[in-house]
Enzyme design. Structure first.
Site, PDB file in Angstrom:
ATOM      1  N   LYS A   1       0.863  -1.194   0.000  1.00 43.71           N
ATOM      2  CA  LYS A   1       0.000   0.000   0.000  1.00 43.71           C
ATOM      3  C   LYS A   1       0.889   1.231   0.000  1.00 43.71           C
ATOM      4  O   LYS A   1       1.791   1.354   0.827  1.00 43.71           O
ATOM      5  CB  LYS A   1      -0.886  -0.056   1.234  1.00 43.71           C
ATOM      6  CG  LYS A   1      -1.524   1.236   1.700  1.00 43.71           C
ATOM      7  CD  LYS A   1      -2.628   0.920   2.704  1.00 43.71           C
ATOM      8  CE  LYS A   1      -2.688   1.894   3.846  1.00 43.71           C
ATOM      9  NZ  LYS A   1      -3.676   1.480   4.867  1.00 43.71           N
ATOM     10  N   LEU A   2       0.648   2.111  -0.974  1.00 45.98           N
ATOM     11  CA  LEU A   2       1.422   3.344  -1.096  1.00 45.98           C
ATOM     12  C   LEU A   2       0.583   4.508  -0.606  1.00 45.98           C
ATOM     13  O   LEU A   2      -0.575   4.646  -0.997  1.00 45.98           O
ATOM     14  CB  LEU A   2       1.778   3.594  -2.566  1.00 45.98           C
ATOM     15  CG  LEU A   2       2.507   2.476  -3.302  1.00 45.98           C
ATOM     16  CD1 LEU A   2       2.524   2.762  -4.806  1.00 45.98           C
ATOM     17  CD2 LEU A   2       3.940   2.344  -2.770  1.00 45.98           C
TER      18      LEU A   2
ATOM     19  N   GLU B   1      -7.862   3.615  -1.253  1.00 41.87           N
ATOM     20  CA  GLU B   1      -8.375   3.759   0.118  1.00 41.87           C
ATOM     21  C   GLU B   1      -8.622   5.235   0.452  1.00 41.87           C
ATOM     22  O   GLU B   1      -7.741   6.079   0.271  1.00 41.87           O
ATOM     23  CB  GLU B   1      -7.331   3.145   1.072  1.00 41.87           C
ATOM     24  CG  GLU B   1      -7.757   3.086   2.522  1.00 41.87           C
ATOM     25  CD  GLU B   1      -6.712   2.340   3.373  1.00 41.87           C
ATOM     26  OE1 GLU B   1      -5.894   1.570   2.824  1.00 41.87           O
ATOM     27  OE2 GLU B   1      -6.726   2.540   4.603  1.00 41.87           O
TER      28      GLU B   1
ATOM     29  N   LYS C   1     -10.930  -1.390  11.129  1.00 41.76           N
ATOM     30  CA  LYS C   1      -9.999  -1.191  12.247  1.00 41.76           C
ATOM     31  C   LYS C   1     -10.835  -1.326  13.509  1.00 41.76           C
ATOM     32  O   LYS C   1     -11.683  -0.462  13.783  1.00 41.76           O
ATOM     33  CB  LYS C   1      -9.350   0.192  12.178  1.00 41.76           C
ATOM     34  CG  LYS C   1      -8.341   0.356  11.045  1.00 41.76           C
ATOM     35  CD  LYS C   1      -7.745   1.744  10.986  1.00 41.76           C
ATOM     36  CE  LYS C   1      -6.728   1.834   9.842  1.00 41.76           C
ATOM     37  NZ  LYS C   1      -6.318   3.231   9.562  1.00 41.76           N
TER      38      LYS C   1
ATOM     39  N   LEU D   1      -0.402   1.637  13.566  1.00 42.07           N
ATOM     40  CA  LEU D   1       0.948   1.581  14.150  1.00 42.07           C
ATOM     41  C   LEU D   1       0.886   1.104  15.603  1.00 42.07           C
ATOM     42  O   LEU D   1       1.617   1.608  16.458  1.00 42.07           O
ATOM     43  CB  LEU D   1       1.650   2.947  14.076  1.00 42.07           C
ATOM     44  CG  LEU D   1       1.548   3.768  12.788  1.00 42.07           C
ATOM     45  CD1 LEU D   1       2.338   5.076  12.926  1.00 42.07           C
ATOM     46  CD2 LEU D   1       2.059   2.993  11.584  1.00 42.07           C
TER      47      LEU D   1
HETATM   48  O1  OSB Z   1      -4.834   5.247   6.997  1.00 41.46           O
HETATM   49  O2  OSB Z   1      -4.455   3.211   7.332  1.00 41.46           O
HETATM   50  C1  OSB Z   1      -4.218   4.392   7.593  1.00 41.46           C
HETATM   51  C2  OSB Z   1      -1.296   4.590  10.019  1.00 41.46           C
HETATM   52  C3  OSB Z   1      -1.707   5.612  10.846  1.00 41.46           C
HETATM   53  C4  OSB Z   1      -2.903   6.247  10.590  1.00 41.46           C
HETATM   54  C5  OSB Z   1      -3.691   5.859   9.491  1.00 41.46           C
HETATM   55  C6  OSB Z   1      -3.276   4.824   8.670  1.00 41.46           C
HETATM   56  C7  OSB Z   1      -2.032   4.208   8.922  1.00 41.46           C
HETATM   57  C8  OSB Z   1      -1.471   3.199   8.048  1.00 41.46           C
HETATM   58  C9  OSB Z   1      -0.445   2.256   8.622  1.00 41.46           C
HETATM   59  O3  OSB Z   1      -1.698   3.119   6.862  1.00 41.46           O
HETATM   60  C10 OSB Z   1      -1.047   1.025   9.194  1.00 41.46           C
HETATM   61  C11 OSB Z   1      -0.047   0.229   9.979  1.00 41.46           C
HETATM   62  O4  OSB Z   1       0.989  -0.128   9.421  1.00 41.46           O
HETATM   63  O5  OSB Z   1      -0.302  -0.031  11.177  1.00 41.46           O
HETATM   64 MG    MG Z   2      -6.135   4.236   5.647  1.00 39.20          MG
END
Ligand code: OSB
Ligand code: MG
Length: 380
Positions: free
Chosen positions: A173-174, A225, A274, A304
């Site tokens: 995912k970029l 996304e 989530k 994270l």
């Molecule tokens: O949008 O998914 C997200 C991390 C912090 C806040 C929002 C997002 C993210 C990530 C990383 O994309 C997800 C991870 O590696 O835990």
């Molecule tokens: Mg996201």
């Protein structure tokens, strides 16, 4: 009647007799940049809930400032202290449904309520001597995972993509934002013609960008996304009519009702669940089931998290409609040292589900102490 019969034995209900709320700070191995800003450390509330001699753990996924969603660490800890914990401490519950009922008077704040609800699931599973995955309705010993790569220069991103594909991660995912989108995706797709690629905009675009977003259709992305506003469903439905790439919603889905509306209006053809932003596991399961009813695949996102939140995510990811790789990658990508004893590391793009009752990970208390910046105790 109190107590429930399981295998003929009468079980005592779980009486919550105390809690501990810590604020924990972990430095990140590398800064993580998304459209809304850069994180260099992870600061989060860690909750320990106590009942019948057992402890359950969960962490809050809100950020210090309201830049991803509108909850904050300070607001959530204040709410836990002032309303959520007092709603349950000293009370007895047979199961997570009963606990959820005690939280019904309180509106919104799905991250704060998830923190409490998830800790109770851990206790409940431990009281049944079952792994969390089993009481959630999942099965299996490992789950497929990908990685989420923060914003960075194109050259550097190409190298990071190569490294993670080499490690076996099943999807890349970029992160994108205006001015850092088409050229990046074009370069990555050219270098990795068959990789599962996705992009995450964290709400950085508007419907005025429809033409630009439609150009992403050329790169065979699994999904895009959260391109539009964090609190929007309508405009995502409009955008989906203008692009071929499936839209995946993240920020916009904070409850089963959000998911129902997104699914009914074709605003989401994939959902990032989530648990920590959806009010807890009960809501996560409802979103999972609703999505399945609409033949919409889901995957487990991340924030994270430390090993505590990570373990919750892994157990949840064992449910059957989590049919796309999640974001719960190796803990060592984020932290030099984690607050749990067990190592949460992927093997060939698969994350093993921690074994044992509940979430299956234990706190490394000595290390936790060294990264705790405040600590309060609550008693019945
Ligand atoms: O949008 O998914 C997200 C991390 C912090 C806040 C929002 C997002 C993210 C990530 C990383 O994309 C997800 C991870 O590696 O835990
Ligand atoms: Mg996201």
């Amino acid at each position: 009647m109190s107590g429930s019969a399981i295998n003929g034995a009468v079980r005592a209900p779980l009486k919550i007799d105390g809690a501990e709320l810590r604020l924990v700070r972990l430095p990140l191995v590398t800064p993580f940049s998304i459209a809304t800003g850069t994180m260099t450390e992870k600061l989060f509330p860690l909750l320990t809930l106590k009942a019948n001699g057992l402890e359950g753990y969960a962490e809050g996924v809100m950020d210090p400032l309201p830049d991803y969603l509108d909850e904050t660490v300070a607001g959530a800890t204040d709410l836990l202290r002032g309303a959520l914990l007092p709603s349950v401490i000293g009370k007895s519950f047979e199961n997570p449904h009963e606990l959820a009922r005690s939280l019904e008077p309180w509106r919104g704040n799905s991250m704060a309520r998830a923190t409490l609800e998830m800790a109770f699931w851990d206790i409940w599973a431990k009281s049944l001597d079952l792994p969390l995955k089993t009481v959630l309705g999942g099965h299996g010993d490992a789950v497929d995972v990908g990685v989420s790569l923060g914003l960075g220069p194109i050259d550097d991103t190409l190298q990071r993509v190569a490294d993670h594909l080499q490690q076996g991660y099943k999807r890349i995912k970029l992160k994108i934002k205006p001015g850092h989108d088409l050229r990046l995706v074009e370069a990555v797709r050219a270098a990795f013609p068959t990789a599962h690629l996705t992009v995450d905009a964290n709400s950085a675009y508007s419907l005025a960008d429809s033409a630009l977003l439609a150009r992403l259709d050329a790169f065979d992305l699994d999904y895009i996304e959260q391109p539009l506003a964090w609190n929007d469903l309508h405009d995502h439905a409009v955008l989906q009519q203008r692009i071929r790439t499936p839209i995946c919603l993240d920020e916009s889905i904070r409850s089963p009702e959000d998911a129902r509306k997104a699914l009914q209006s074709d605003a989401a053809r994939v959902i990032n669940i989530k648990v920590g932003r959806s009010g807890g596991h009960l809501n996560a399961i409802r979103i999972h089931d609703l999505s399945a009813a609409f033949s919409v695949p889901v995957w487990c996102g991340g924030m994270l998290e430390s090993g505590i939140g990570r373990a919750h995510n892994i157990h949840l990811s064992t449910l059957s409609n989590f049919s796309k790789p999640g974001d719960t990658s190796s803990s060592s990508r984020y932290f030099h040292r984690d607050i749990v004893v067990q190592k949460l590391e992927t093997v060939d793009g698969r994350m093993p589900v921690p074994a044992g009752p509940g979430i299956g990970v234990d706190l490394d208390r000595e290390f936790l102490q060294s990264v705790t910046i405040s600590h309060e105790s609550f008693r019945a």
